[in-house]
Design an enzyme around this catalytic site. Structure first.
Site, mmCIF file in Angstrom:
data_model
loop_
_atom_site.group_PDB
_atom_site.id
_atom_site.type_symbol
_atom_site.label_atom_id
_atom_site.label_comp_id
_atom_site.label_asym_id
_atom_site.label_seq_id
_atom_site.Cartn_x
_atom_site.Cartn_y
_atom_site.Cartn_z
ATOM 1 N N ASP A 235 0.697 -1.159 -0.186
ATOM 2 C CA ASP A 235 0.037 -0.236 -0.020
ATOM 3 C C ASP A 235 0.908 1.113 0.035
ATOM 4 O O ASP A 235 1.879 1.270 0.750
ATOM 5 C CB ASP A 235 -0.844 0.026 1.299
ATOM 6 C CG ASP A 235 -1.964 1.156 1.436
ATOM 7 O OD1 ASP A 235 -2.633 0.996 0.626
ATOM 8 O OD2 ASP A 235 -1.601 1.858 2.205
ATOM 9 N N GLU A 300 1.633 6.510 -10.094
ATOM 10 C CA GLU A 300 2.759 7.304 -10.630
ATOM 11 C C GLU A 300 2.281 8.358 -11.686
ATOM 12 O O GLU A 300 1.518 7.968 -12.669
ATOM 13 C CB GLU A 300 3.867 6.410 -10.918
ATOM 14 C CG GLU A 300 4.292 5.839 -10.075
ATOM 15 C CD GLU A 300 4.877 6.305 -9.028
ATOM 16 O OE1 GLU A 300 6.027 7.385 -8.888
ATOM 17 O OE2 GLU A 300 4.248 6.003 -7.776
HETATM 18 C C1 GLC Z 1 -4.348 3.055 -0.428
HETATM 19 C C2 GLC Z 1 -5.427 2.172 -0.451
HETATM 20 C C3 GLC Z 1 -6.609 3.098 0.415
HETATM 21 C C4 GLC Z 1 -5.913 3.460 1.584
HETATM 22 C C5 GLC Z 1 -4.703 4.339 1.530
HETATM 23 C C6 GLC Z 1 -4.308 4.672 2.617
HETATM 24 O O1 GLC Z 1 -4.551 4.145 -1.388
HETATM 25 O O2 GLC Z 1 -5.765 1.601 -1.426
HETATM 26 O O3 GLC Z 1 -7.806 2.258 0.510
HETATM 27 O O4 GLC Z 1 -7.317 4.450 1.929
HETATM 28 O O5 GLC Z 1 -3.822 3.625 0.725
HETATM 29 O O6 GLC Z 1 -3.750 3.496 3.435
#
Ligand code: GLC
Length: 579
Positions: A235, A300
Protein backbone atom coordinates in the site's frame (compact mmCIF):
# COMPACT_ATOMS: atom_id res chain seq x y z
CA UNK A 1 15.48 -12.07 -28.09
CA UNK A 2 15.77 -10.94 -24.50
CA UNK A 3 16.53 -13.37 -21.69
CA UNK A 4 12.98 -12.94 -20.53
CA UNK A 5 11.64 -14.13 -23.88
CA UNK A 6 13.95 -17.11 -24.08
CA UNK A 7 12.76 -18.31 -20.69
CA UNK A 8 9.12 -17.81 -21.58
CA UNK A 9 9.50 -19.41 -24.95
CA UNK A 10 10.98 -22.56 -23.42
CA UNK A 11 8.33 -22.64 -20.76
CA UNK A 12 5.68 -22.22 -23.44
CA UNK A 13 6.97 -25.24 -25.28
CA UNK A 14 6.95 -27.29 -22.13
CA UNK A 15 3.56 -26.09 -20.95
CA UNK A 16 1.92 -26.74 -24.28
CA UNK A 17 3.51 -30.15 -24.57
CA UNK A 18 2.39 -31.13 -21.09
CA UNK A 19 -1.11 -29.73 -21.58
CA UNK A 20 -1.61 -31.61 -24.82
CA UNK A 21 -0.23 -34.86 -23.41
CA UNK A 22 2.69 -34.84 -25.83
CA UNK A 23 6.16 -36.16 -25.12
CA UNK A 24 7.90 -34.26 -22.34
CA UNK A 25 10.63 -31.84 -23.32
CA UNK A 26 14.26 -32.97 -23.04
CA UNK A 27 15.76 -33.06 -19.55
CA UNK A 28 17.65 -29.77 -19.73
CA UNK A 29 14.56 -28.03 -21.03
CA UNK A 30 12.49 -29.66 -18.32
CA UNK A 31 14.63 -28.05 -15.65
CA UNK A 32 14.08 -24.69 -17.28
CA UNK A 33 10.37 -25.35 -17.52
CA UNK A 34 10.01 -26.08 -13.85
CA UNK A 35 12.19 -23.15 -12.84
CA UNK A 36 10.51 -20.59 -15.04
CA UNK A 37 7.05 -21.90 -14.27
CA UNK A 38 7.73 -21.34 -10.59
CA UNK A 39 9.40 -17.98 -10.73
CA UNK A 40 7.11 -16.55 -13.35
CA UNK A 41 3.84 -17.74 -11.85
CA UNK A 42 2.71 -14.15 -11.32
CA UNK A 43 3.20 -13.37 -15.00
CA UNK A 44 0.57 -15.90 -15.95
CA UNK A 45 -1.84 -15.40 -13.11
CA UNK A 46 -5.17 -13.64 -13.07
CA UNK A 47 -5.31 -11.81 -9.74
CA UNK A 48 -8.66 -11.10 -8.10
CA UNK A 49 -8.97 -8.43 -5.42
CA UNK A 50 -11.18 -9.40 -2.50
CA UNK A 51 -12.44 -6.64 -0.23
CA UNK A 52 -13.04 -8.95 2.74
CA UNK A 53 -15.59 -6.76 4.48
CA UNK A 54 -17.84 -7.01 1.45
CA UNK A 55 -17.25 -10.42 -0.07
CA UNK A 56 -19.04 -13.02 2.03
CA UNK A 57 -20.22 -12.98 5.63
CA UNK A 58 -20.35 -16.33 7.40
CA UNK A 59 -21.41 -15.35 10.91
CA UNK A 60 -24.24 -12.88 10.42
CA UNK A 61 -22.57 -9.72 11.71
CA UNK A 62 -23.14 -8.01 8.36
CA UNK A 63 -19.43 -7.87 7.54
CA UNK A 64 -17.57 -10.33 5.37
CA UNK A 65 -14.99 -12.64 6.92
CA UNK A 66 -12.32 -15.25 6.27
CA UNK A 67 -14.63 -18.25 6.49
CA UNK A 68 -16.85 -16.47 3.99
CA UNK A 69 -13.94 -16.13 1.55
CA UNK A 70 -13.07 -19.78 2.04
CA UNK A 71 -16.64 -20.80 1.23
CA UNK A 72 -16.39 -19.00 -2.12
CA UNK A 73 -13.17 -20.57 -3.33
CA UNK A 74 -15.08 -23.02 -5.53
CA UNK A 75 -16.63 -20.04 -7.28
CA UNK A 76 -13.26 -18.33 -7.75
CA UNK A 77 -11.75 -21.52 -9.04
CA UNK A 78 -14.56 -21.99 -11.55
CA UNK A 79 -14.07 -18.40 -12.68
CA UNK A 80 -10.43 -19.18 -13.41
CA UNK A 81 -8.74 -17.00 -10.80
CA UNK A 82 -5.14 -17.93 -9.90
CA UNK A 83 -4.51 -15.66 -6.95
CA UNK A 84 -6.52 -13.50 -4.59
CA UNK A 85 -5.27 -10.27 -3.13
CA UNK A 86 -7.11 -9.65 0.13
CA UNK A 87 -7.17 -6.07 1.44
CA UNK A 88 -6.05 -5.71 5.09
CA UNK A 89 -7.55 -8.06 7.69
CA UNK A 90 -5.23 -7.20 10.58
CA UNK A 91 -6.57 -5.86 13.88
CA UNK A 92 -7.58 -2.28 13.24
CA UNK A 93 -9.83 0.46 14.61
CA UNK A 94 -11.25 0.41 11.04
CA UNK A 95 -11.04 4.16 10.53
CA UNK A 96 -9.81 3.40 7.01
CA UNK A 97 -11.38 -0.06 6.97
CA UNK A 98 -8.21 -1.94 7.73
CA UNK A 99 -5.60 0.37 6.21
CA UNK A 100 -4.99 1.60 9.76
CA UNK A 101 -3.27 -1.38 11.32
CA UNK A 102 -2.91 -1.83 15.09
CA UNK A 103 -1.16 -5.22 15.03
CA UNK A 104 0.61 -6.61 11.96
CA UNK A 105 0.85 -10.19 13.13
CA UNK A 106 -2.73 -11.02 13.99
CA UNK A 107 -6.19 -11.19 12.44
CA UNK A 108 -8.95 -8.76 13.35
CA UNK A 109 -11.65 -10.73 15.23
CA UNK A 110 -14.28 -9.29 12.89
CA UNK A 111 -12.69 -11.39 10.13
CA UNK A 112 -12.02 -14.49 12.25
CA UNK A 113 -8.94 -16.04 13.83
CA UNK A 114 -5.44 -16.94 12.77
CA UNK A 115 -6.71 -20.52 12.63
CA UNK A 116 -9.31 -19.41 10.07
CA UNK A 117 -6.59 -17.73 8.06
CA UNK A 118 -4.41 -20.84 8.08
CA UNK A 119 -7.41 -22.89 6.98
CA UNK A 120 -8.08 -20.43 4.15
CA UNK A 121 -4.49 -20.74 2.97
CA UNK A 122 -4.74 -24.51 3.00
CA UNK A 123 -8.06 -24.68 1.17
CA UNK A 124 -6.93 -22.05 -1.33
CA UNK A 125 -3.82 -24.11 -2.04
CA UNK A 126 -5.97 -27.17 -2.63
CA UNK A 127 -7.92 -25.09 -5.16
CA UNK A 128 -4.72 -23.96 -6.87
CA UNK A 129 -5.33 -20.39 -5.70
CA UNK A 130 -2.54 -18.32 -4.16
CA UNK A 131 -3.17 -15.78 -1.42
CA UNK A 132 -1.59 -12.32 -1.56
CA UNK A 133 -1.79 -10.12 1.53
CA UNK A 134 -2.00 -6.36 1.61
CA UNK A 135 0.78 -4.76 3.62
CA UNK A 136 0.68 -1.17 4.80
CA UNK A 137 4.29 -0.05 5.24
CA UNK A 138 3.88 3.69 5.08
CA UNK A 139 1.85 4.17 8.24
CA UNK A 140 0.23 2.41 11.18
CA UNK A 141 -2.90 3.12 13.16
CA UNK A 142 -2.54 5.69 15.92
CA UNK A 143 -3.71 2.82 18.15
CA UNK A 144 -0.67 0.69 17.31
CA UNK A 145 1.47 0.19 20.46
CA UNK A 146 4.45 1.58 18.53
CA UNK A 147 2.71 4.89 18.03
CA UNK A 148 1.33 5.00 21.54
CA UNK A 149 4.86 4.61 22.85
CA UNK A 150 6.23 7.10 20.38
CA UNK A 151 3.62 9.67 21.39
CA UNK A 152 4.15 9.17 25.10
CA UNK A 153 7.26 11.38 25.43
CA UNK A 154 9.98 13.07 23.41
CA UNK A 155 12.54 10.72 24.90
CA UNK A 156 10.72 7.45 24.34
CA UNK A 157 12.92 4.96 22.45
CA UNK A 158 10.23 4.76 19.75
CA UNK A 159 9.93 8.54 19.37
CA UNK A 160 11.92 8.44 16.16
CA UNK A 161 9.78 5.63 14.68
CA UNK A 162 7.36 8.30 13.46
CA UNK A 163 7.80 11.80 12.02
CA UNK A 164 7.59 14.38 14.82
CA UNK A 165 8.35 18.06 14.29
CA UNK A 166 7.89 21.37 16.03
CA UNK A 167 5.37 23.82 14.66
CA UNK A 168 6.44 26.95 12.82
CA UNK A 169 5.25 30.44 13.73
CA UNK A 170 2.51 29.00 15.92
CA UNK A 171 1.17 26.79 13.14
CA UNK A 172 1.93 23.60 11.17
CA UNK A 173 5.59 22.69 10.45
CA UNK A 174 4.98 23.27 6.72
CA UNK A 175 2.26 23.24 4.03
CA UNK A 176 2.16 19.50 3.34
CA UNK A 177 -1.34 18.20 2.84
CA UNK A 178 -2.99 14.90 3.59
CA UNK A 179 -4.28 12.98 0.58
CA UNK A 180 -7.54 12.81 2.52
CA UNK A 181 -7.85 16.55 3.04
CA UNK A 182 -6.33 19.41 5.05
CA UNK A 183 -2.95 19.55 6.78
CA UNK A 184 -0.79 16.43 6.93
CA UNK A 185 0.27 17.45 10.45
CA UNK A 186 -1.65 16.89 13.66
CA UNK A 187 -0.64 18.59 16.90
CA UNK A 188 -0.16 16.41 19.94
CA UNK A 189 -0.93 17.84 23.38
CA UNK A 190 1.34 15.53 25.40
CA UNK A 191 4.61 16.62 23.85
CA UNK A 192 3.61 19.81 22.06
CA UNK A 193 4.90 18.60 18.69
CA UNK A 194 3.13 17.70 15.45
CA UNK A 195 3.15 14.25 13.79
CA UNK A 196 2.97 13.68 10.07
CA UNK A 197 0.33 11.57 8.28
CA UNK A 198 -0.03 11.30 4.53
CA UNK A 199 -3.55 9.92 5.03
CA UNK A 200 -5.99 10.26 7.95
CA UNK A 201 -4.95 11.77 11.29
CA UNK A 202 -5.34 8.27 12.70
CA UNK A 203 -2.70 6.94 10.27
CA UNK A 204 0.67 8.36 11.42
CA UNK A 205 3.54 7.81 8.97
CA UNK A 206 6.42 5.60 10.03
CA UNK A 207 9.92 6.98 9.78
CA UNK A 208 11.60 4.75 7.19
CA UNK A 209 14.97 6.40 7.82
CA UNK A 210 15.03 4.61 11.14
CA UNK A 211 16.70 1.17 10.74
CA UNK A 212 14.62 -0.28 13.58
CA UNK A 213 11.42 0.52 11.68
CA UNK A 214 12.72 -1.29 8.61
CA UNK A 215 13.76 -4.26 10.67
CA UNK A 216 10.38 -4.46 12.36
CA UNK A 217 8.47 -4.26 9.08
CA UNK A 218 10.67 -6.84 7.34
CA UNK A 219 10.03 -9.06 10.35
CA UNK A 220 6.30 -8.64 9.84
CA UNK A 221 6.60 -9.59 6.19
CA UNK A 222 8.63 -12.65 7.08
CA UNK A 223 5.95 -13.69 9.53
CA UNK A 224 3.39 -13.92 6.70
CA UNK A 225 5.75 -15.30 4.07
CA UNK A 226 6.72 -18.08 6.47
CA UNK A 227 3.06 -19.05 6.56
CA UNK A 228 3.17 -19.58 2.82
CA UNK A 229 1.44 -16.54 1.37
CA UNK A 230 2.26 -15.76 -2.25
CA UNK A 231 3.34 -12.15 -1.80
CA UNK A 232 2.16 -8.68 -0.94
CA UNK A 233 0.28 -5.83 -2.47
CA UNK A 234 2.16 -2.94 -0.92
CA UNK A 235 0.00 0.00 0.00
CA UNK A 236 1.04 3.58 -0.77
CA UNK A 237 4.72 2.65 -1.06
CA UNK A 238 5.78 5.62 -3.14
CA UNK A 239 5.15 7.68 0.01
CA UNK A 240 7.57 5.97 2.38
CA UNK A 241 9.96 8.93 2.61
CA UNK A 242 9.61 12.65 3.10
CA UNK A 243 12.05 15.47 2.58
CA UNK A 244 13.91 15.81 5.91
CA UNK A 245 14.38 19.53 5.16
CA UNK A 246 10.59 19.94 5.25
CA UNK A 247 10.45 22.18 2.18
CA UNK A 248 6.98 23.46 1.34
CA UNK A 249 5.26 21.70 -1.56
CA UNK A 250 4.58 23.93 -4.59
CA UNK A 251 1.01 25.13 -5.01
CA UNK A 252 -0.94 24.36 -8.17
CA UNK A 253 -3.92 26.33 -9.49
CA UNK A 254 -7.35 25.72 -7.98
CA UNK A 255 -8.78 23.92 -4.99
CA UNK A 256 -9.53 20.25 -4.29
CA UNK A 257 -12.80 18.58 -3.18
CA UNK A 258 -11.87 19.25 0.44
CA UNK A 259 -11.56 22.98 -0.18
CA UNK A 260 -7.73 23.00 0.14
CA UNK A 261 -5.41 24.65 -2.37
CA UNK A 262 -4.10 22.11 -4.83
CA UNK A 263 -0.48 21.18 -4.30
CA UNK A 264 2.10 19.02 -5.96
CA UNK A 265 3.29 16.36 -3.48
CA UNK A 266 6.85 17.06 -4.53
CA UNK A 267 8.55 16.51 -1.20
CA UNK A 268 6.61 13.50 0.03
CA UNK A 269 6.29 11.22 -3.03
CA UNK A 270 8.82 9.09 -4.87
CA UNK A 271 11.92 10.15 -2.98
CA UNK A 272 15.03 8.28 -4.23
CA UNK A 273 15.46 6.49 -0.88
CA UNK A 274 12.34 4.47 -1.69
CA UNK A 275 14.31 2.40 -4.18
CA UNK A 276 16.75 1.22 -1.55
CA UNK A 277 13.80 -0.11 0.43
CA UNK A 278 12.35 -1.78 -2.67
CA UNK A 279 15.67 -3.55 -3.21
CA UNK A 280 15.67 -4.76 0.37
CA UNK A 281 12.09 -5.95 0.04
CA UNK A 282 12.89 -7.79 -3.16
CA UNK A 283 15.86 -9.52 -1.55
CA UNK A 284 13.56 -10.66 1.20
CA UNK A 285 10.97 -11.96 -1.27
CA UNK A 286 13.64 -13.68 -3.38
CA UNK A 287 14.96 -15.52 -0.36
CA UNK A 288 11.81 -17.68 -0.49
CA UNK A 289 11.88 -20.54 -2.97
CA UNK A 290 8.17 -20.05 -3.67
CA UNK A 291 8.95 -16.78 -5.51
CA UNK A 292 6.55 -14.44 -3.74
CA UNK A 293 5.45 -11.44 -5.73
CA UNK A 294 5.62 -7.78 -4.74
CA UNK A 295 2.86 -5.66 -6.19
CA UNK A 296 3.14 -1.90 -5.66
CA UNK A 297 0.34 0.58 -5.49
CA UNK A 298 2.02 2.84 -7.98
CA UNK A 299 -0.16 5.82 -8.83
CA UNK A 300 2.74 7.43 -10.62
CA UNK A 301 2.41 10.52 -12.79
CA UNK A 302 4.19 9.00 -15.82
CA UNK A 303 5.22 5.62 -17.17
CA UNK A 304 8.86 6.64 -16.64
CA UNK A 305 8.16 7.01 -12.93
CA UNK A 306 6.32 3.71 -12.84
CA UNK A 307 9.17 1.99 -14.67
CA UNK A 308 11.62 3.09 -11.97
CA UNK A 309 9.77 0.83 -9.54
CA UNK A 310 10.97 -2.26 -11.42
CA UNK A 311 14.52 -1.25 -10.54
CA UNK A 312 17.40 -0.57 -12.88
CA UNK A 313 18.34 -4.24 -12.78
CA UNK A 314 14.87 -5.69 -12.35
CA UNK A 315 15.70 -5.96 -8.66
CA UNK A 316 12.82 -4.05 -7.13
CA UNK A 317 9.05 -4.51 -7.53
CA UNK A 318 7.86 -7.23 -9.94
CA UNK A 319 4.44 -5.69 -10.52
CA UNK A 320 3.84 -1.95 -10.13
CA UNK A 321 0.12 -1.48 -10.75
CA UNK A 322 -0.41 0.64 -13.84
CA UNK A 323 -2.56 3.55 -12.70
CA UNK A 324 -2.03 5.34 -16.01
CA UNK A 325 -4.31 2.75 -17.55
CA UNK A 326 -6.63 2.45 -14.56
CA UNK A 327 -7.15 6.19 -14.36
CA UNK A 328 -8.08 6.69 -17.99
CA UNK A 329 -11.75 7.43 -17.45
CA UNK A 330 -12.56 7.43 -21.10
CA UNK A 331 -13.16 4.79 -23.76
CA UNK A 332 -10.63 6.01 -26.29
CA UNK A 333 -8.81 3.80 -28.78
CA UNK A 334 -5.85 6.17 -29.32
CA UNK A 335 -5.40 6.76 -25.59
CA UNK A 336 -5.59 3.10 -24.57
CA UNK A 337 -3.30 2.16 -27.47
CA UNK A 338 -0.74 4.71 -26.33
CA UNK A 339 -0.86 3.60 -22.69
CA UNK A 340 -0.59 -0.11 -23.47
CA UNK A 341 2.26 0.62 -25.86
CA UNK A 342 4.03 2.68 -23.21
CA UNK A 343 3.91 -0.01 -20.56
CA UNK A 344 4.75 -2.66 -23.14
CA UNK A 345 7.95 -0.81 -24.04
CA UNK A 346 8.73 0.57 -20.58
CA UNK A 347 12.40 1.44 -20.16
CA UNK A 348 12.92 -1.15 -17.41
CA UNK A 349 11.53 -3.97 -19.58
CA UNK A 350 9.24 -4.72 -16.63
CA UNK A 351 6.18 -6.91 -16.78
CA UNK A 352 2.90 -4.92 -17.08
CA UNK A 353 0.13 -5.17 -14.49
CA UNK A 354 -3.17 -3.52 -15.20
CA UNK A 355 -6.68 -3.20 -13.85
CA UNK A 356 -9.77 -1.06 -14.29
CA UNK A 357 -11.49 -1.21 -10.91
CA UNK A 358 -10.42 -1.36 -7.30
CA UNK A 359 -11.66 -0.41 -3.84
CA UNK A 360 -10.66 3.25 -4.27
CA UNK A 361 -12.18 3.89 -7.63
CA UNK A 362 -15.60 4.20 -9.26
CA UNK A 363 -16.32 0.82 -10.86
CA UNK A 364 -15.58 0.29 -14.54
CA UNK A 365 -19.26 -0.21 -15.37
CA UNK A 366 -19.86 3.52 -14.93
CA UNK A 367 -16.42 4.78 -15.88
CA UNK A 368 -16.61 3.40 -19.40
CA UNK A 369 -20.33 2.76 -19.91
CA UNK A 370 -22.20 5.23 -22.11
CA UNK A 371 -25.58 4.57 -20.47
CA UNK A 372 -26.85 2.74 -23.57
CA UNK A 373 -24.38 0.00 -24.44
CA UNK A 374 -23.01 -0.72 -20.98
CA UNK A 375 -23.11 -4.49 -21.21
CA UNK A 376 -21.31 -4.55 -24.57
CA UNK A 377 -18.78 -2.07 -23.20
CA UNK A 378 -18.28 -4.14 -20.03
CA UNK A 379 -17.53 -7.15 -22.23
CA UNK A 380 -15.18 -5.05 -24.36
CA UNK A 381 -13.36 -3.97 -21.21
CA UNK A 382 -13.09 -7.61 -20.15
CA UNK A 383 -11.41 -8.35 -23.49
CA UNK A 384 -9.06 -5.43 -22.96
CA UNK A 385 -8.21 -6.71 -19.51
CA UNK A 386 -7.57 -10.35 -20.39
CA UNK A 387 -5.80 -10.30 -23.74
CA UNK A 388 -2.77 -7.95 -23.74
CA UNK A 389 0.62 -9.09 -22.45
CA UNK A 390 0.79 -8.62 -18.69
CA UNK A 391 -0.92 -9.59 -15.48
CA UNK A 392 -4.57 -8.58 -15.16
CA UNK A 393 -6.06 -7.73 -11.84
CA UNK A 394 -9.80 -7.95 -11.31
CA UNK A 395 -11.92 -6.44 -8.55
CA UNK A 396 -14.65 -8.51 -6.91
CA UNK A 397 -17.99 -8.07 -8.64
CA UNK A 398 -16.65 -6.63 -11.88
CA UNK A 399 -17.27 -10.01 -13.48
CA UNK A 400 -21.01 -9.64 -12.90
CA UNK A 401 -21.10 -5.95 -13.77
CA UNK A 402 -21.61 -4.60 -10.27
CA UNK A 403 -22.49 -0.94 -10.26
CA UNK A 404 -21.11 1.85 -8.11
CA UNK A 405 -23.84 2.65 -5.59
CA UNK A 406 -22.95 5.86 -3.81
CA UNK A 407 -24.68 6.97 -0.62
CA UNK A 408 -27.36 9.56 -1.23
CA UNK A 409 -27.25 11.19 2.21
CA UNK A 410 -24.25 12.40 4.14
CA UNK A 411 -25.45 10.59 7.29
CA UNK A 412 -25.18 7.23 5.49
CA UNK A 413 -21.55 7.69 4.45
CA UNK A 414 -19.10 5.26 6.07
CA UNK A 415 -15.84 6.26 4.40
CA UNK A 416 -14.44 9.29 6.28
CA UNK A 417 -13.29 11.07 3.12
CA UNK A 418 -16.94 11.10 2.04
CA UNK A 419 -17.79 12.89 5.26
CA UNK A 420 -14.96 15.43 4.97
CA UNK A 421 -15.55 15.98 1.27
CA UNK A 422 -19.38 15.79 1.04
CA UNK A 423 -21.01 16.51 -1.38
CA UNK A 424 -18.16 16.94 -3.89
CA UNK A 425 -16.32 13.85 -2.65
CA UNK A 426 -18.76 11.14 -1.57
CA UNK A 427 -16.07 8.69 -0.52
CA UNK A 428 -15.50 5.12 -1.62
CA UNK A 429 -18.56 3.33 -0.23
CA UNK A 430 -20.07 3.16 -3.71
CA UNK A 431 -17.53 0.68 -5.01
CA UNK A 432 -17.45 -1.37 -1.79
CA UNK A 433 -21.04 -2.59 -1.56
CA UNK A 434 -21.58 -6.29 -0.74
CA UNK A 435 -20.97 -8.94 -3.37
CA UNK A 436 -24.19 -9.97 -5.09
CA UNK A 437 -24.49 -13.74 -5.08
CA UNK A 438 -28.10 -14.78 -5.48
CA UNK A 439 -31.61 -13.42 -6.07
CA UNK A 440 -33.03 -16.18 -3.90
CA UNK A 441 -31.98 -14.90 -0.48
CA UNK A 442 -32.34 -11.59 1.35
CA UNK A 443 -29.12 -9.54 1.25
CA UNK A 444 -28.26 -11.29 -2.03
CA UNK A 445 -26.69 -14.13 -0.09
CA UNK A 446 -23.89 -11.86 1.18
CA UNK A 447 -24.89 -12.30 4.80
CA UNK A 448 -27.62 -14.05 6.79
CA UNK A 449 -31.20 -12.99 5.97
CA UNK A 450 -31.81 -11.01 9.16
CA UNK A 451 -28.41 -9.32 9.39
CA UNK A 452 -27.85 -5.71 8.43
CA UNK A 453 -25.00 -5.53 5.92
CA UNK A 454 -22.40 -2.88 6.75
CA UNK A 455 -23.29 -1.16 3.47
CA UNK A 456 -26.71 -1.70 1.89
CA UNK A 457 -27.00 -4.35 -0.83
CA UNK A 458 -28.07 -2.47 -3.96
CA UNK A 459 -31.63 -3.30 -5.13
CA UNK A 460 -30.23 -4.26 -8.57
CA UNK A 461 -28.90 -7.45 -6.90
CA UNK A 462 -32.19 -9.10 -7.91
CA UNK A 463 -30.94 -9.26 -11.50
CA UNK A 464 -27.22 -8.60 -11.22
CA UNK A 465 -25.86 -11.57 -9.29
CA UNK A 466 -23.71 -14.65 -9.71
CA UNK A 467 -26.52 -17.21 -9.74
CA UNK A 468 -28.63 -15.49 -12.38
CA UNK A 469 -25.62 -14.81 -14.58
CA UNK A 470 -24.25 -18.33 -14.34
CA UNK A 471 -27.53 -19.55 -15.83
CA UNK A 472 -27.39 -17.10 -18.74
CA UNK A 473 -24.97 -18.09 -21.51
CA UNK A 474 -24.77 -14.46 -22.68
CA UNK A 475 -24.04 -12.97 -19.29
CA UNK A 476 -21.00 -10.90 -18.47
CA UNK A 477 -19.95 -13.55 -15.96
CA UNK A 478 -19.88 -16.31 -18.56
CA UNK A 479 -18.06 -13.96 -20.90
CA UNK A 480 -15.33 -13.48 -18.28
CA UNK A 481 -15.15 -17.22 -17.68
CA UNK A 482 -14.59 -17.80 -21.38
CA UNK A 483 -11.84 -15.19 -21.53
CA UNK A 484 -10.05 -16.53 -18.47
CA UNK A 485 -10.11 -19.96 -20.01
CA UNK A 486 -8.56 -18.61 -23.22
CA UNK A 487 -5.86 -16.89 -21.20
CA UNK A 488 -4.94 -20.14 -19.56
CA UNK A 489 -4.97 -22.29 -22.66
CA UNK A 490 -3.77 -20.16 -25.59
CA UNK A 491 0.00 -20.02 -25.87
CA UNK A 492 -0.19 -16.68 -27.68
CA UNK A 493 -2.07 -15.11 -24.76
CA UNK A 494 0.14 -16.66 -22.12
CA UNK A 495 3.53 -16.12 -23.66
CA UNK A 496 3.13 -14.29 -26.93
CA UNK A 497 4.54 -10.94 -27.94
CA UNK A 498 2.28 -7.94 -28.25
CA UNK A 499 2.12 -5.89 -31.41
CA UNK A 500 -0.13 -2.91 -32.10
CA UNK A 501 -2.12 -3.15 -35.34
CA UNK A 502 -3.58 -0.25 -37.34
CA UNK A 503 -1.85 2.33 -35.13
CA UNK A 504 -3.67 5.31 -36.61
CA UNK A 505 -7.24 4.08 -36.26
CA UNK A 506 -9.20 6.65 -34.25
CA UNK A 507 -11.88 4.25 -33.00
CA UNK A 508 -10.70 0.66 -33.16
CA UNK A 509 -7.94 -0.51 -30.86
CA UNK A 510 -6.39 -3.73 -32.11
CA UNK A 511 -3.29 -5.78 -31.54
CA UNK A 512 -1.78 -9.14 -32.29
CA UNK A 513 -0.49 -11.73 -29.83
CA UNK A 514 1.92 -14.06 -31.56
CA UNK A 515 2.91 -17.56 -30.50
CA UNK A 516 6.63 -17.40 -29.64
CA UNK A 517 9.00 -18.98 -32.14
CA UNK A 518 8.98 -22.73 -31.83
CA UNK A 519 5.81 -22.73 -29.69
CA UNK A 520 2.56 -24.36 -30.60
CA UNK A 521 -0.83 -22.72 -30.98
CA UNK A 522 -2.53 -20.01 -32.96
CA UNK A 523 -1.70 -16.36 -33.35
CA UNK A 524 -4.42 -14.11 -32.05
CA UNK A 525 -5.84 -10.80 -33.22
CA UNK A 526 -7.84 -8.71 -30.78
CA UNK A 527 -10.02 -5.86 -32.05
CA UNK A 528 -12.16 -3.49 -30.02
CA UNK A 529 -14.40 -0.83 -31.49
CA UNK A 530 -14.44 1.90 -28.88
CA UNK A 531 -17.10 3.95 -30.62
CA UNK A 532 -20.86 3.88 -31.17
CA UNK A 533 -20.45 3.71 -34.98
CA UNK A 534 -19.95 0.65 -37.17
CA UNK A 535 -16.35 0.28 -38.40
CA UNK A 536 -14.74 -1.98 -40.93
CA UNK A 537 -11.06 -2.69 -40.36
CA UNK A 538 -8.42 -4.42 -42.44
CA UNK A 539 -5.56 -6.37 -40.94
CA UNK A 540 -2.92 -6.34 -43.63
CA UNK A 541 -0.05 -7.01 -41.25
CA UNK A 542 -0.96 -10.37 -39.81
CA UNK A 543 -0.06 -12.50 -42.82
CA UNK A 544 -3.45 -14.18 -43.15
CA UNK A 545 -6.81 -13.28 -44.59
CA UNK A 546 -9.11 -15.17 -42.30
CA UNK A 547 -9.72 -16.27 -38.78
CA UNK A 548 -12.12 -17.86 -36.39
CA UNK A 549 -13.86 -16.09 -33.54
CA UNK A 550 -12.65 -17.35 -30.20
CA UNK A 551 -14.75 -14.95 -28.20
CA UNK A 552 -16.77 -11.87 -29.00
CA UNK A 553 -19.50 -9.67 -27.61
CA UNK A 554 -21.40 -9.69 -30.92
CA UNK A 555 -20.65 -12.90 -32.78
CA UNK A 556 -20.73 -16.60 -31.91
CA UNK A 557 -17.49 -18.41 -31.13
CA UNK A 558 -16.40 -20.54 -34.05
CA UNK A 559 -17.72 -18.11 -36.71
CA UNK A 560 -15.38 -17.36 -39.59
CA UNK A 561 -14.18 -13.80 -40.08
CA UNK A 562 -12.52 -11.96 -42.93
CA UNK A 563 -9.43 -10.17 -41.68
CA UNK A 564 -9.28 -8.28 -44.95
CA UNK A 565 -12.49 -6.45 -43.99
CA UNK A 566 -13.74 -7.10 -40.49
CA UNK A 567 -16.97 -5.28 -39.66
CA UNK A 568 -17.27 -4.31 -36.03
CA UNK A 569 -20.62 -3.14 -34.64
CA UNK A 570 -20.75 -0.32 -32.05
CA UNK A 571 -18.50 -1.35 -29.16
CA UNK A 572 -17.88 -4.70 -30.83
CA UNK A 573 -14.94 -6.63 -29.39
CA UNK A 574 -13.54 -9.81 -30.84
CA UNK A 575 -10.72 -12.25 -30.16
CA UNK A 576 -9.80 -14.01 -33.38
CA UNK A 577 -7.58 -17.02 -33.98
CA UNK A 578 -5.69 -16.32 -37.17
CA UNK A 579 -5.91 -19.07 -39.78
C1 GLC B 1 -4.23 3.08 -0.41
C2 GLC B 1 -5.45 2.19 -0.24
C3 GLC B 1 -6.57 3.04 0.27
C4 GLC B 1 -6.18 3.59 1.61
C5 GLC B 1 -4.87 4.36 1.54
C6 GLC B 1 -4.30 4.64 2.89
O1 GLC B 1 -4.41 4.05 -1.37
O2 GLC B 1 -5.75 1.58 -1.46
O3 GLC B 1 -7.78 2.32 0.37
O4 GLC B 1 -7.19 4.44 2.09
O5 GLC B 1 -3.89 3.64 0.83
O6 GLC B 1 -3.83 3.47 3.47
Amino acid sequence: MSLKNIALCCFALGAVAVASGQQSPPRQEQALVSRTSADAWWKHAVIYEVYPRSFQDSDGDGKGDIKGIESRLDYLKSLGVDAIWITPMYPSPQVDFGYDIADYEAIDPQYGTMGDFDALLKTAKAHGIRVIMDIVLNHTSDQHPWFKESASSKTNPKRDWYIWRDGKDGSYPNNWQSWFGHSAWTPDKTTGQYYYHYFYTQQPDLNWRNPEVRKAMYGVMKFWLDKGIAGFRMDAVSRLFEDPGLHDDPYLPGYNAFGDRNIQHKYTDDLPETHVVFQELRKLADSYPSHPVLIAEADEPTIADLAKMYGTHGDEVQLPMDFQIADLNELSAPKFRKLFQEVETNPADGWPEYFFSNHDQVRQWERYGDGKHNLEIAKLMAVLEMTPRGTPQMYYGEEIGMRTTEPTRKEDVRDPIGITGWPKEKGRDGERTPMQWTPAAPNAGFTTPTATPWLPVPPNARTINVETELADPNSLLNFYKGLLKLRHTETALMFGDYKTLNPDDADVFSFERKVPQGGQGRNIVVAMNMSAAVHTVKFDDVGAKGGVVMQSNYSASGSKVDLGGLELPPFGAVVVAVE
